[in-house]
Design a protein around this motif. Structure first.
Motif, PDB file in Angstrom:
ATOM      1  N   ILE A 194    -105.674 -48.311  73.799  1.00 15.56           N
ATOM      2  CA  ILE A 194    -105.563 -47.290  74.845  1.00 15.56           C
ATOM      3  C   ILE A 194    -106.899 -46.645  75.186  1.00 15.56           C
ATOM      4  O   ILE A 194    -107.048 -46.033  76.243  1.00 15.56           O
ATOM      5  N   ARG A 195    -107.902 -46.779  74.321  1.00 10.83           N
ATOM      6  CA  ARG A 195    -109.200 -46.159  74.595  1.00 10.83           C
ATOM      7  C   ARG A 195    -109.974 -46.914  75.668  1.00 10.83           C
ATOM      8  O   ARG A 195    -110.944 -46.393  76.225  1.00 10.83           O
ATOM      9  N   GLY A 196    -109.593 -48.153  75.961  1.00 12.78           N
ATOM     10  CA  GLY A 196    -110.294 -48.949  76.955  1.00 12.78           C
ATOM     11  C   GLY A 196    -109.608 -48.897  78.302  1.00 12.78           C
ATOM     12  O   GLY A 196    -108.397 -48.697  78.397  1.00 12.78           O
ATOM     13  N   GLN A 197    -110.387 -49.065  79.360  1.00 15.89           N
ATOM     14  CA  GLN A 197    -109.812 -49.089  80.708  1.00 15.89           C
ATOM     15  C   GLN A 197    -108.819 -50.245  80.814  1.00 15.89           C
ATOM     16  O   GLN A 197    -109.134 -51.386  80.466  1.00 15.89           O
ATOM     17  N   ASN A 198    -107.598 -49.937  81.275  1.00 14.16           N
ATOM     18  CA  ASN A 198    -106.496 -50.907  81.298  1.00 14.16           C
ATOM     19  C   ASN A 198    -106.196 -51.457  79.908  1.00 14.16           C
ATOM     20  O   ASN A 198    -105.613 -52.533  79.763  1.00 14.16           O
ATOM     21  N   GLY A 199    -106.606 -50.714  78.890  1.00 12.17           N
ATOM     22  CA  GLY A 199    -106.387 -51.167  77.521  1.00 12.17           C
ATOM     23  C   GLY A 199    -107.308 -52.285  77.089  1.00 12.17           C
ATOM     24  O   GLY A 199    -107.097 -52.925  76.055  1.00 12.17           O
ATOM     25  N   TRP A 200    -108.399 -52.520  77.888  1.00 12.45           N
ATOM     26  CA  TRP A 200    -109.284 -53.663  77.623  1.00 12.45           C
ATOM     27  C   TRP A 200    -110.133 -53.383  76.383  1.00 12.45           C
ATOM     28  O   TRP A 200    -110.771 -52.355  76.256  1.00 12.45           O
ATOM     29  N   ALA A 201    -110.116 -54.344  75.462  1.00 12.67           N
ATOM     30  CA  ALA A 201    -110.906 -54.211  74.236  1.00 12.67           C
ATOM     31  C   ALA A 201    -111.224 -55.596  73.687  1.00 12.67           C
ATOM     32  O   ALA A 201    -110.509 -56.566  73.950  1.00 12.67           O
ATOM     33  N   MET A 202    -112.307 -55.664  72.926  1.00 12.68           N
ATOM     34  CA  MET A 202    -112.717 -56.900  72.278  1.00 12.68           C
ATOM     35  C   MET A 202    -112.838 -56.655  70.779  1.00 12.68           C
ATOM     36  O   MET A 202    -113.420 -55.664  70.352  1.00 12.68           O
ATOM     37  N   SER A 203    -112.267 -57.551  69.975  1.00  9.61           N
ATOM     38  CA  SER A 203    -112.327 -57.426  68.522  1.00  9.61           C
ATOM     39  C   SER A 203    -112.790 -58.747  67.923  1.00  9.61           C
ATOM     40  O   SER A 203    -112.232 -59.805  68.239  1.00  9.61           O
ATOM     41  N   VAL A 204    -113.798 -58.679  67.066  1.00 13.61           N
ATOM     42  CA  VAL A 204    -114.275 -59.855  66.344  1.00 13.61           C
ATOM     43  C   VAL A 204    -113.676 -59.783  64.940  1.00 13.61           C
ATOM     44  O   VAL A 204    -113.939 -58.847  64.189  1.00 13.61           O
ATOM     45  N   VAL A 205    -112.851 -60.768  64.610  1.00 17.85           N
ATOM     46  CA  VAL A 205    -112.064 -60.745  63.376  1.00 17.85           C
ATOM     47  C   VAL A 205    -112.744 -61.588  62.301  1.00 17.85           C
ATOM     48  O   VAL A 205    -113.130 -62.739  62.558  1.00 17.85           O
TER      49      VAL A 205
END
Length: 303
Positions: free
Chosen positions: A171-182
Motif C-alpha cells: 500500500i505504500r507504493g503508487q497503485n500498490g507498486w513495489a519491487m522485492s528481491v528475495v
C-alpha cells in the motif's frame, strides 16, 4: 500527493487504491481494509509507512470524529508533520529485500518468521526484510546479509532466488507498486536458537504479510531442487548427523524415493561428508558432518 484532515460525523467508506487513511476515532474497531491505519497505535507504528506512501505519490487522509478536540489536535499535528516532508518531482518505487531463512529440524523443513511491529500489516507474521540502505549496501546481497545479521543469522548460505515486482503488492507504493528481491538463507538446525526468529514448519505457517507466502513457496522450490545437485541439504541439517537422518530429510523435502545403499554410495563418491564419530547403539552408525562449509555444486543430480 495530498494530506487532508477530515472531521467525521458518520462513518466514511474505505479509501481507494491511491489513498491511505489514519483514523483517530477513539476506541474504534480496526478496519478490514489494510489501507486504514489506527491513530491510537501511535506515530511509531505508522509514521514511516505514511512517509514512504507520500514519497511514492500516495494521498493521506487523516480522519477524526467531529467535535472531539483531542482527536482533532492529534490529526492536525500529524498533518503538519507530513506536510513538511520534501516531495520528489516524480513518485519513487518501493524497493525491499526479503530473506527466507530455512533449516531442517525434527524431521521437518522450517522457516524463520518475525512479527511486524509497524504498518502495513502490523501484527502479522512475516519474513524478515527491509529497505535497501544506499549508504552501506553495495548490492541486494549485501542488504540481505545485513537483514539476516539483524535477526542473529550469521553463519548461513545466502543466495538470491527471484525478484517480484508489480502493482497491488504494498500500500505504500503508487497503485500498490513495489519491487522485492528475495533471498534464501540456509542455516544449520543447531543455530536456530541464536536467532530472534520464530521457526515454524513450512507446511504449517500462519497467514503472512504482503505476498510473503509466494516468496516462501518459491524459496522452498529452489531449496528442494538445488539440494538434489549440491550440498545444500546438509547445510540445513544439524552440524553433525547420521546418514539416515539426511536420507529422511531428502525424502521429506523432495518427495523422492531414495534407495539407501545407492544414496550412500553416491554421497561417498562425491566426498560431500566426513565421519566425525560413531553413535552408540546397534551397528554403531557413523556420525557425519559436511566436508566443506561452503556450498558445493555437483555436475549432475545425485537424487
Amino acid at each position: 500527493m495530498t494530506v487532508t484532515v477530515i472531521p467525521m460525523h458518520a462513518s466514511l467508506p474505505d479509501p481507494g487504491d491511491d489513498t491511505i487513511v489514519v483514523d483517530f476515532s477513539p476506541g474504534g474497531r480496526p478496519s478490514a481494509s489494510v489501507r486504514v491505519l489506527q491513530g491510537d497505535a501511535g506515530e511509531g507504528a505508522y509514521l514511516e509507512c505514511l512517509r514512504e506512501a507520500l514519497l511514492s505519490g500516495q494521498n493521506i487522509e487523516i480522519r477524526h470524529p467531529e467535535g472531539k478536540a483531542d482527536a482533532a489536535e492529534k490529526a492536525d499535528a500529524l498533518r503538519s508533520s507530513l506536510e513538511h516532508l520534501s516531495r520528489p518531482s516524480y513518485p519513487r518505487i518501493i524497493s525491499t529485500v526479503d530473506v527466507v531463512v530455512l533449516t531442517f529440524h525434527e524431521g521437518q523443513l522450517k522457516v524463520g518468521l518475525t512479527r511486524r511491529e509497524k504498518y502495513p500489516h502490523m501484527g502479522m507474521a512475516a519474513l524478515p526484510g527491509g529497505f535497501i540502505h544506499l549508504d552501506e549496501d553495495a548490492s541486494t546481497l549485501d542488504a540481505a546479509s545485513r537483514i539476516a545479521r539483524a535477526c542473529g543469522v550469521t553463519d548461513c548460505h545466502l543466495e538470491q532466488v527471484l525478484t517480484l515486482a508489480g502493482p497491488g503488492r504494498d500500500i505504500r507504493g503508487q497503485n500498490g507498486w513495489a519491487m522485492s528481491v528475495v533471498h534464501l538463507a540456509v542455516i544449520h538446525a543447531d543455530d536456530m536458537g541464536a536467532t530472534s526468529l520464530s521457526f515454524r514448519p513450512v507446511s504449517d505457517v500462519p497467514a503472512l504479510a504482503f505476498d510473503h507466502g509466494v516468496m516462501l513457496g518459491k524459496a522452498v522450490e529452489r531449496f528442494a531442487a538445488k539440494s538434489c545437485y549440491s550440498s545444500l541439504m546438509a547445510r540445513a541439517m544439524p552440524k553433525t548427523f547420521l546418514m539416515n537422518d539426511m536420507i529422511a530429510a531428502y525424502r521429506a523435502v523432495t518427495g523422492a524415493h531414495i534407495d539407501q545403499a545407492s544414496f550412500r554410495r553416491k554421497v561417498t563418491d562425491l566426498e560431500m561428508l566426513r565421519q566425525v564419530g560413531t553413535a552408540p547403539g546397534s551397528g554403531k552408525p557413523a556420525i557425519m558432518s559436511l566436508n566443506a562449509p561452503e556450498l558445493v555444486v555437483y555436475p549432475k543430480p545425485f537424487v
